[in-house]
Design an enzyme around this catalytic site. Structure first.
Site, short mmCIF file in Angstrom:
data_model
loop_
_atom_site.label_atom_id
_atom_site.label_comp_id
_atom_site.label_asym_id
_atom_site.label_seq_id
_atom_site.Cartn_x
_atom_site.Cartn_y
_atom_site.Cartn_z
CB SER A 1 -0.78 0.15 1.27
OG SER A 1 -1.99 0.91 1.13
CG ASP B 1 -2.63 3.83 -1.46
OD1 ASP B 1 -3.36 3.94 -2.48
OD2 ASP B 1 -2.91 3.30 -0.64
CG ASP C 1 -6.20 0.46 -0.92
OD1 ASP C 1 -5.38 1.57 -0.90
OD2 ASP C 1 -6.24 -0.55 -0.17
#
Length: 449
Positions: free
Chosen positions: A101, A242, A246
């Site tokens: 992430s 990012d 998401d």
């Protein structure tokens, strides 16, 4: 009982140290065995972000799936929500997103999705952990039954079309100058293409991944580059994603940052007006600002709060029938369209409101004045300071000092060895004092452990 591998968002850690090829292969084997239901040919969809170690983990998971008779469908770099959507659309048994992430390139992670496109529940993840410790020697496939690996063609176009279809066909972004920051991550191709196809003038940054620069000085956790570019180009809006796309943050035309709370407020008000909310309220976490809660009350909506983590937001949405929720950090879940947070789709919903109201983003997005909020993190090398009696007493006293004028949230991070202390209220000086005192007490307890 604490889990060994899974945190609040899958498995995450330093590549080749925590996230090793051996672990990745075993996770694939366990997941492949667990989701082999029925007599059809079993398939796993695998997507990844752009960090260097994603290749290593991808190939290890392909080997793991193949060894238990599961075919691997390889997407290459794709956003997490695209993997979720394609897992369901392609009738796969399981979906995998290889990403850490918003973390730097040194880390990586594994997110798992069921055949319905939703992240796995805690119960299913616990089953996988149990299987990891049990071994798979008796579950390995015979040579004739081994799985295959193949690249998927047209996956990018399918996701772009999916994202565009969340808007009415008549809506065009023509006339909008948009700067999109893809964090040198998974959306570096799809996000600019989708916005361009919708008619916008698109200026892209963070679209030159090299395996090392994901989230480095760009993206939703480092929006300064986007702020600068929006001002420089006199753009109407900036969109920051990012590393796995998401989550999203917005920058208005003046260069001010719009967080997930403000974005949820805009979408909630718009959907309420259009009669699109499935319930008169939305779902957010304990970290969302008190100002959001007060704003929603002012327009006749409620705010249901959950533990931190978009998975918990989504679980509450599904169990209670909500179709809008998210996090202050920019995970926005629009369950009419998506099974997980989708930064691009959330940004498109905002752009639809901007076009309809024909107002600058700064006017559209300033729905409430945020309550002063202070967030600090205390690194904890060992021990469990939140179980310390002196820490518990200090927390109880702090909550009494804030009383009805604010909130206090103290929690252990699910992805890092830190304790997060968040306070908010109408009196900033009081909030800062309380948060700093609590951080000192937690740090002292951790050192004494």
């Amino acid at each position: 009982m604490p889990r060994k591998h899974f945190g609040t968002d899958g498995i995450r850690g330093q590549a080749n140290s925590v996230i090793t090829p051996e672990l990745a292969m075993k996770v694939a084997q366990a997941t492949g065995v667990l989701f082999q239901r029925g007599e059809h040919r079993h398939r796993a969809v695998i997507g990844k972000d752009t960090r260097l170690s994603s290749y290593m983990i991808e190939y290890a998971m392909v080997a793991g799936f193949a060894s238990v008779g599961v075919d691997a469908l390889l997407l290459g770099p794709m956003p997490t929500p695209a993997v979720a959507m394609l897992t369901h659309s392609m009738r796969a048994d399981v979906g995998v997103m290889i990403s850490a992430s918003h973390n730097s390139y040194e880390d990586n992670g594994i997110k798992l999705f069921g055949p319905d496109g939703f992240k796995l529940s805690d119960e299913v993840e616990t089953k996988i952990e149990t299987m990891l410790d049990a071994g798979f020697a008796l579950k390995l496939s015979k040579p004739a039954d081994l799985g295959r690996a193949m690249r998927v063609e047209g996956d990018r176009a399918r996701y772009i079309e999916f994202a565009k279809r969340t808007l009415t066909r008549s809506l065009s972004l023509e006339g909008l100058r948009i700067v999109v920051d893809c964090a040198n991550g998974a959306a570096y191709k799809v996000a600019p293409e989708a916005l361009w196809e919708l008619g916008a003038e698109v200026i892209s940054i963070g679209v030159e991944p090299d395996g090392f620069n994901i989230n480095r000085g760009v993206g939703s956790t480092s929006p300064q580059a986007l702020v600068k570019k929006v001002r420089e180009m006199r753009a109407d809006i900036g969109i920051a994603l990012d590393g796995d796309a998401d989550r999203v943050l917005i920058v208005d035309e003046t260069g001010k940052i719009v967080d997930g709370d403000q974005l949820m407020a805009v979408i909630a008000a718009s959907w309420k007006e259009d009669g699109r909310l499935s319930r008169p309220g939305i779902v957010a976490t304990v970290m969302s600002n008190l100002g959001l809660e007060r704003y929603l009350e002012s327009i006749g909506l409620t705010l249901a709060r959950t533990a931190v983590g978009d998975r918990y937001v989504l679980e509450h949405m599904r169990s209670e029938g909500y179709n809008l929720g998210g996090e202050q950090s920019g995970h926005i879940i629009l369950s009419d369209f998506c099974t997980t947070g989708d930064g691009l789709v959330a940004a498109l919903q905002l752009l639809a409101v901007v076009k309809r109201l024909e107002k600058p983003v700064s006017q559209v997005c300033r729905r409430f004045e945020p309550s002063p909020q202070v967030l600090r993190s205390v690194r904890v090398a060992a021990g469990k300071p939140l179980e310390d009696a002196s820490v518990a007493r200090a927390i109880d006293l702090a909550r009494k000092r804030l009383a009805a004028s604010g909130r206090l949230v103290i929690r252990a991070s699910g992805t890092e060895p830190v304790i997060r202390v968040m306070g908010e209220g109408d009196d900033l000086d009081l909030v800062e004092s309380i948060v700093n005192e609590l951080c000192d007490i937690v740090a002292s307890s951790a050192r004494a452990a």
